[in-house]
Scaffold this motif. Structure first.
Motif, PDB file in Angstrom:
ATOM      1  N   HIS A  17      17.391  22.242  55.315  1.00 43.91           N
ATOM      2  CA  HIS A  17      18.399  21.266  55.741  1.00 43.91           C
ATOM      3  C   HIS A  17      18.332  21.154  57.260  1.00 43.91           C
ATOM      4  O   HIS A  17      18.213  22.169  57.956  1.00 43.91           O
ATOM      5  N   ARG A  21      20.585  20.726  59.360  1.00 46.61           N
ATOM      6  CA  ARG A  21      21.699  21.405  60.022  1.00 46.61           C
ATOM      7  C   ARG A  21      21.402  22.881  60.303  1.00 46.61           C
ATOM      8  O   ARG A  21      22.121  23.525  61.055  1.00 46.61           O
ATOM      9  N   GLU A  22      20.339  23.392  59.725  1.00 44.82           N
ATOM     10  CA  GLU A  22      19.970  24.778  60.014  1.00 44.82           C
ATOM     11  C   GLU A  22      19.246  24.895  61.356  1.00 44.82           C
ATOM     12  O   GLU A  22      19.083  26.000  61.882  1.00 44.82           O
ATOM     13  N   TRP A  25      32.198  24.540  60.138  1.00 44.29           N
ATOM     14  CA  TRP A  25      30.822  24.102  59.896  1.00 44.29           C
ATOM     15  C   TRP A  25      30.441  24.319  58.443  1.00 44.29           C
ATOM     16  O   TRP A  25      29.880  23.437  57.797  1.00 44.29           O
ATOM     17  N   TYR A  26      30.774  25.484  57.911  1.00 39.36           N
ATOM     18  CA  TYR A  26      30.450  25.750  56.513  1.00 39.36           C
ATOM     19  C   TYR A  26      31.324  24.939  55.563  1.00 39.36           C
ATOM     20  O   TYR A  26      30.950  24.700  54.417  1.00 39.36           O
ATOM     21  N   TYR A  58      29.320  21.925  55.178  1.00 44.69           N
ATOM     22  CA  TYR A  58      28.061  22.152  54.459  1.00 44.69           C
ATOM     23  C   TYR A  58      28.174  23.386  53.570  1.00 44.69           C
ATOM     24  O   TYR A  58      27.489  24.399  53.781  1.00 44.69           O
ATOM     25  N   GLU A  63      27.066  24.002  50.720  1.00 39.36           N
ATOM     26  CA  GLU A  63      25.846  24.377  50.008  1.00 39.36           C
ATOM     27  C   GLU A  63      24.995  25.353  50.819  1.00 39.36           C
ATOM     28  O   GLU A  63      24.232  26.154  50.265  1.00 39.36           O
ATOM     29  N   LEU A  64      25.144  25.299  52.147  1.00 38.45           N
ATOM     30  CA  LEU A  64      24.375  26.197  52.995  1.00 38.45           C
ATOM     31  C   LEU A  64      24.991  27.592  53.052  1.00 38.45           C
ATOM     32  O   LEU A  64      24.281  28.574  53.298  1.00 38.45           O
TER      33      LEU A  64
END
Length: 328
Positions: free
Chosen positions: A60, A62-63, A237-238, A241, A243-244
Motif C-alpha cells: 500500500h 501509505r506504507e 492513521w490506522y 487504514y 486493513e494495514l
C-alpha cells in the motif's frame, strides 16, 4: 545515581518549533535552512518519510508516504522505495535518505564500554503496555559489565509519565531522546548514538538502524515488546487504514522479526557492529546537498506560490466539493 555530565554537556538544548508539514518534524527543515544561510525555513510542500520502514512486502502506498498524494513531491529513503511508489502512480518521488543522516554534523568521542538502552515507546496516539519494571530489572543484570548504562526515553513517554518513575526508583540515569517538535532533535540523537559503544532495546524500530549507522554494537534483548491491537485504538492513521493495522501487527510480531533480523537478537555483551547494513538501511548513498533539498522541498519563490495556491485549492474543494462539481 551515576553522573552522565560527560554526555549531557555535549547535547544541544530542546527548542520547540511549530510543525507545518513533515519536513519540519525533528527539525530537519531548520537544519537545511541553516545550511543555506536562511534565517528560517519556508513552508515545505513535499512529504519526507521519517523513520526506517521495515514492512515487507509493501502492499500500500501509505506504507511509504503517510499523507502524500500521487501529484505531490515525496522524498523516500532509497531508490527501491522510489520504484515502489512509482508503481502506485506517484511520479515526483526522489530518494534522499532518512532525515536522521542530516543531523550528523560534528565529531563525537565514543565512550568505551557504555550501554545506551532504548526501550519501546508510545506516541501521541498510542499507549505503552510493556512491563516497565520487568525490563529495567532485566537491564540491571548488566550493571557490572558496563561503565555506564543510560536509558534514552522518547518525548511522548516522558509526557505520559512512562519509564521515569521506575528508572528514578532504581537510580538509573536517563536522557530525553527525540521529540517531534524539537528543532535540535536530529543533532541531539546523532550525538547520543555516537557517544555509546553499545545500544540495546526490547523492540525493532528506527533506533536499530540509527544505532548501526552510527557505529554502535546493536542488541535486541529481554522480553520483546510485540505491538498489541489495543495500543493503536486511538491512532487516527490506522483508523483511516484499518486493513494495514492487522497486517502490521503480524509483520511486527516477535516471531516474524526474529526470522528476518536474527543478527540483532543477542545480549548486549554479545552485540556486534552492523555499520555497513546501517548505512544502506538509512540511505546514506542517497543523501542530497542542501541546495538540492531546497528545490525538492519547494522553497524557491515560484514553488512557494504554486504550493500555497494548490493548498488553498485543496481546502476549498474539501469544503465545497458538491458546489464545485455542479459548476462543471
Amino acid at each position: 545515581m551515576a553522573s552522565i555530565e560527560w554526555l549531557t554537556k555535549q547535547l544541544p538544548p530542546i527548542e520547540r518549533i511549530r510543525l507545518r508539514s513533515e519536513p519540519d518534524y525533528y527539525g530537519i527543515s531548520h537544519l537545511i535552512a541553516q545550511a543555506v544561510d536562511r534565517p528560517k525555513p519556508p513552508r515545505s510542500f513535499a512529504h519526507w518519510l521519517h523513520g526506517w520502514i521495515y514492512t515487507d512486502p509493501i502492499t500500500h502506498p501509505r506504507e511509504l508516504t503517510f499523507w502524500g498524494q500521487p501529484q505531490d513531491t515525496v522524498l523516500v529513503t532509497t531508490q527501491d522505495q522510489v520504484q515502489i511508489l512509482q508503481k502506485f502512480g506517484f511520479q515526483r518521488v526522489y530518494a534522499a535518505g532518512l532525515p536522521f543522516i542530516y543531523g550528523n554534523l560534528q565529531a563525537v568521542d565514543r565512550k568505551p564500554n557504555t550501554l545506551l538502552v532504548m526501550p519501546s515507546h508510545s506516541s501521541a496516539y498510542t499507549e505503552q503496555q510493556v512491563d516497565q519494571e520487568d525490563y529495567v530489572k532485566h537491564i540491571l543484570q548488566w550493571k557490572t559489565d558496563f561503565s555506564d548504562i543510560v536509558f534514552c526515553i522518547h518525548g511522548s513517554c516522558i509526557e505520559k509519565g512512562y519509564w521515569i518513575p521506575v528508572l528514578d526508583h532504581y537510580q538509573i540515569p536517563w536522557i530525553t531522546g527525540a521529540t517531534t517538535d524539537d528543532r535540535n532533535a536530529l543533532i541531539r540523537m546523532n550525538i547520543i548514538f555516537r557517544s555509546f559503544d553499545c545500544v540495546t532495546s526490547n523492540v525493532i524500530g528506527s533506533h536499530i538502524a540509527y544505532a548501526a549507522y552510527s557505529g554502535c554494537r546493536v542488541s535486541i534483548d529481554g522480553k520483546y515488546a510485540s505491538p498489541q491491537m489495543s495500543e493503536f485504538q486511538h491512532d487516527p492513521w490506522y483508523r483511516l487504514y484499518p486493513e494495514l493495522l492487522q497486517k502490521h501487527l503480524e509483520i511486527f510480531h516477535e516471531t516474524q522479526i526474529r526470522q528476518r533480523f536474527p543478527q540483532f537478537f543477542v545480549s548486549p555483551m554479545e552485540a556486534t557492529s552492523h555499520e555497513a547494513w546501517g548505512r544502506q538501511t538509512v540511505g546514506s548513498n542517497y543523501q542530497k546537498t542542501p541546495e538540492e533539498l531546497v528545490l525538492l522541498l519547494g522553497w524557491r519563490p515560484k514553488q512557494q506560490i504554486s504550493g500555497y495556491t494548490a493548498r488553498v485549492t485543496r481546502k476549498i474543494r474539501s469544503v465545497f466539493p458538491a458546489k464545485l462539481a455542479n459548476r462543471h
